[in-house]
Design a protein around this motif. Structure first.
Motif, PDB file in Angstrom:
ATOM      1  N   SER A   1       0.954  -1.225  -0.139  1.00  0.00           N
ATOM      2  CA  SER A   1       0.114  -0.088  -0.011  1.00  0.00           C
ATOM      3  C   SER A   1       0.841   1.170  -0.111  1.00  0.00           C
ATOM      4  O   SER A   1       2.167   1.233   0.299  1.00  0.00           O
ATOM      5  N   ARG A   2       0.257   2.402  -0.230  1.00  0.00           N
ATOM      6  CA  ARG A   2       0.824   3.687  -0.126  1.00  0.00           C
ATOM      7  C   ARG A   2       1.286   4.059   1.117  1.00  0.00           C
ATOM      8  O   ARG A   2       0.739   3.631   2.250  1.00  0.00           O
ATOM      9  N   GLY A   3       2.489   4.333   1.283  1.00  0.00           N
ATOM     10  CA  GLY A   3       3.116   4.518   2.595  1.00  0.00           C
ATOM     11  C   GLY A   3       3.912   3.219   3.171  1.00  0.00           C
ATOM     12  O   GLY A   3       4.701   3.506   4.158  1.00  0.00           O
ATOM     13  N   ASP A   4       3.867   2.257   2.447  1.00  0.00           N
ATOM     14  CA  ASP A   4       4.604   1.045   2.920  1.00  0.00           C
ATOM     15  C   ASP A   4       6.222   1.300   2.734  1.00  0.00           C
ATOM     16  O   ASP A   4       6.429   2.148   1.725  1.00  0.00           O
ATOM     17  N   LYS A   5       6.830   0.646   3.387  1.00  0.00           N
ATOM     18  CA  LYS A   5       8.397   0.667   3.450  1.00  0.00           C
ATOM     19  C   LYS A   5       8.732  -0.424   2.548  1.00  0.00           C
ATOM     20  O   LYS A   5       8.272  -1.479   2.963  1.00  0.00           O
ATOM     21  N   ILE A   6       9.277  -0.545   1.563  1.00  0.00           N
ATOM     22  CA  ILE A   6       9.599  -1.681   0.670  1.00  0.00           C
ATOM     23  C   ILE A   6      11.115  -1.649   0.486  1.00  0.00           C
ATOM     24  O   ILE A   6      11.831  -0.661   0.573  1.00  0.00           O
ATOM     25  N   VAL A   7      11.752  -2.650   0.397  1.00  0.00           N
ATOM     26  CA  VAL A   7      13.213  -3.094  -0.104  1.00  0.00           C
ATOM     27  C   VAL A   7      13.501  -3.656  -1.406  1.00  0.00           C
ATOM     28  O   VAL A   7      12.831  -4.546  -1.634  1.00  0.00           O
TER      29      VAL A   7
ATOM     30  N   HIS B   1      -3.385   3.306 -13.377  1.00  0.00           N
ATOM     31  CA  HIS B   1      -4.713   3.792 -12.545  1.00  0.00           C
ATOM     32  C   HIS B   1      -4.313   3.639 -11.214  1.00  0.00           C
ATOM     33  O   HIS B   1      -3.991   2.741 -10.713  1.00  0.00           O
ATOM     34  N   PRO B   2      -4.025   4.998 -10.525  1.00  0.00           N
ATOM     35  CA  PRO B   2      -3.465   5.008  -9.165  1.00  0.00           C
ATOM     36  C   PRO B   2      -4.612   4.219  -8.308  1.00  0.00           C
ATOM     37  O   PRO B   2      -5.730   4.428  -8.344  1.00  0.00           O
ATOM     38  N   THR B   3      -4.155   3.347  -7.213  1.00  0.00           N
ATOM     39  CA  THR B   3      -4.809   2.922  -6.298  1.00  0.00           C
ATOM     40  C   THR B   3      -4.100   2.770  -4.881  1.00  0.00           C
ATOM     41  O   THR B   3      -2.946   3.367  -4.977  1.00  0.00           O
ATOM     42  N   GLU B   4      -4.742   2.565  -3.749  1.00  0.00           N
ATOM     43  CA  GLU B   4      -4.135   2.427  -2.479  1.00  0.00           C
ATOM     44  C   GLU B   4      -3.302   1.322  -2.425  1.00  0.00           C
ATOM     45  O   GLU B   4      -2.258   1.304  -1.597  1.00  0.00           O
ATOM     46  N   THR B   5      -3.820   0.406  -2.517  1.00  0.00           N
ATOM     47  CA  THR B   5      -3.239  -1.076  -2.488  1.00  0.00           C
ATOM     48  C   THR B   5      -2.994  -1.963  -3.765  1.00  0.00           C
ATOM     49  O   THR B   5      -4.029  -1.811  -4.489  1.00  0.00           O
ATOM     50  N   LEU B   6      -2.048  -2.462  -3.900  1.00  0.00           N
ATOM     51  CA  LEU B   6      -2.184  -3.668  -4.778  1.00  0.00           C
ATOM     52  C   LEU B   6      -1.822  -4.866  -4.138  1.00  0.00           C
ATOM     53  O   LEU B   6      -1.313  -5.269  -3.086  1.00  0.00           O
TER      54      LEU B   6
END
Ligand code: GTP
Length: 522
Positions: A185-191, A212-217
């Motif tokens: 989701s937006r705001g998540d920290k990814i590596v 298409h922007p979304t909040e979560t994939l």
């Protein structure tokens, strides 16, 4: 979607066996559940599936995003070289393989023979094959059912494969990803697994094929993420992304792009150097698999040494330079660091090949594996193989590492002046014949000029072959008996255009394509 209902699979096949046709048919059947997401034909749905892209070197990448593959085999042609290569990629990645025999509507279709081949070559019971006609839609719904039945679902930790990445001046790096586990989701920290760097997700969305922007994939979806990456190198194709503090095993098949073919690239005219440099840099922003090193040559001036994944990759890159940036470049003959081959008879002896094994697919088709020096196949082997076998033989190759060989450097001189771009490495036993042949081809490729030109092949200081191009100046106006001015202008213009494609080496005009032509065998 609950993860246990998500399936990731890939459609793989030898060229023309029907991947796109089947993908279209699946889209039709599943309607809204499926979305075609990018120009590279990743397809996204409740059961996401993707297919091999246009360039072969992407096959292994797309496969690694899946738990299973549909291995399409043409019911008339049977198993071909890339069928075997695709099978092994999927097999080594421990994916579920569903053999699909396509084009059963063809008059010459022989699905029974193909099923026997599949059983014999891949050890898959023939009962597991699905016979279809992607064109008519026959049994295509059965394919979807079997996908759900046989291919295992994705797992629930976030795990995504970067399959493309582009650079956008305003937003930074946009990484296209295929999720095959968990959610993000937006705001998540990814590596990124490759560099171990963390990023915060600023924007993400689905690709269908526009963003298409979304909040979560969710697992099974194909989308994009923007996470403050500054260079495409930070989102390398084939890399795995996971959530901070929730590491996963990097997806199989991640290998840093490895250049196989190297070629020198120079501007036609040194005044175009800066423009060409900027064009090359822009193209590289979108293709992190090209490697570049500055280079310079006495005859051609300042340029670069570029590394590509293969000849096709090199051709596409050059075409884009010419078409998108209007750049006019000289590309020297490609050279390679290493190589190996899977092929079908003949022709092969003259290329220093060593046969490794031979396997009869059925009474009509044999698969032979050879170890070739890469430099023997890089230029024209494929074309020759196709023409000698009237198109029946198919060919695929993989890297077999470096091997010691008795090689020497051969130089070519035009009126005593060595032309670096033509310098080549040849096997000692072939030096004389190669030197002679290349001199002859140079003689054919270089137009007569106002003075005589000596074309020579040399090993060290020893000249081993020579041809002479006689002096001659074509008077293009000779045919215009006075009078017609427009005709005269037209001829002069034509001659001027012809000149453009020439490269001046010393005082000798060499056509641009001579550099490649001399390497092609008759
Ligand atoms: P590449 O992407 O170039 O490797 O090809 P592909 O594997 O995607 O094959 P594609 O779907 O483009 O099909 C190749 C040709 O086979 C096309 O002319 C199709 O119309 C034809 N074709 C595909 N499926 C069938 C089928 O079931 N029956 C018949 N008769 N022709 C088919």
């Amino acid at each position: 979607f609950p993860v246990e209902r998500i399936r990731n699979f890939s459609i793989v096949a030898h060229i023309d066996h029907g991947k796109s046709t089947l993908a279209d048919r699946l889209l039709e059947i599943t309607g809204d559940f499926l979305q075609r997401v990018t120009s590279r034909c990743w397809i996204n749905c409740r059961w996401r599936e993707n297919e091999e892209s246009l360039l072969n070197y992407e096959v292994s990448r797309s496969i690694s995003a899946c738990q299973g593959v549909l291995l399409i085999v043409d019911a008339n042609q049977g198993i071909q070289a890339q069928t075997v290569a695709n099978f092994y990629l999927a097999f080594e990645a421990q994916l579920t393989i569903i053999p699909v025999i396509n084009k059963i509507d063809l008059k010459n279709a022989d699905p029974e023979r193909v099923e026997k081949q599949i059983e014999k070559v891949f050890d898959i019971p023939k009962e597991e094959c699905i016979r279809i006609s992607a064109k008519l839609g026959t049994n295509v719904d059965q394919v979807l059912q079997e996908v759900v039945k046989r291919i295992p679902p994705v797992d629930d930790l976030f795990k995504a494969l970067v399959f493309d990445s582009t650079f956008d001046h305003y937003r930074g790096v946009v990484a296209n990803i295929a999720l095959f586990g968990g959610r993000v989701s937006r705001g998540d920290k990814i590596v990124s697994a490759h560099l171990g760097k963390s990023y915060e997700v600023n924007e993400l969305g689905l690709l269908r094929p526009d963003e298409h922007p979304t909040e979560t994939l969710y697992a099974g979806q194909v989308g994009y993420v923007i996470a403050g990456m500054k260079e495409v190198k930070e989102a390398q194709i084939g890399d795995t992304l996971y959530l901070h503090k929730q590491p996963v095993e990097a997806l199989p098949g991640f290998k840093p792009a490895k250049s196989m073919v190297f070629a020198g690239m120079y501007p036609m005219d040194q005044s175009e150097y800066t423009a060409l440099r900027s064009a090359v840099e822009k193209l590289m922003l979108n293709d992190s698999s090209v490697t570049v090193q500055k280079d310079s040559s006495l005859a051609l001036g300042a340029g670069w040494r570029l590394g590509f994944l293969g000849l096709l990759h090199m051709e596409v890159f050059n075409q884009r330079l010419e078409q998108e940036y209007n750049a006019s470049v000289i590309v020297t003959a490609p050279t390679v660091p290493y190589k190996a081959v899977l092929a079908s008879a003949k022709l092969i002896k003259s290329r220093r090949a060593v046969q490794k094994n031979m396997f009869y697919i059925d009474e009509h088709r044999v698969m032979i594996k050879y170890i070739f020096p890469l430099n023997e196949i890089v230029v024209d082997f494929y074309d020759q193989l196709k023409s000698m076998s009237s198109g029946y033989a198919s060919f695929d190759y993989e890297d077999a590492g470096y091997e010691a060989a008795d090689l020497i450097k051969m130089d070519f001189l035009l009126n005593g002046r060595p032309v670096e771009e033509l310098a080549t490495i040849v096997h000692k036993d072939k030096a004389y014949s190669a030197g002679k042949a290349i001199c002859e081809r140079l003689k054919e490729s270089i137009p007569r000029q106002m003075f005589e030109i000596a074309v020579q092949a040399a090993i060290g200081s020893k000249i081993i072959a020579r041809e002479t191009i006689k002096a001659y100046r074509k008077n293009v106006l000779a045919k215009c008996y006075g009078g017609d001015v427009t005709r005269k202008m037209k001829l002069l213009k034509k001659q001027a255009e012809g000149k453009k494609k020439l490269r001046r080496i010393g005082n000798i005009d060499v056509p641009k394509d001579a550099f490649i032509n001399v390497l092609k065998r008759k």
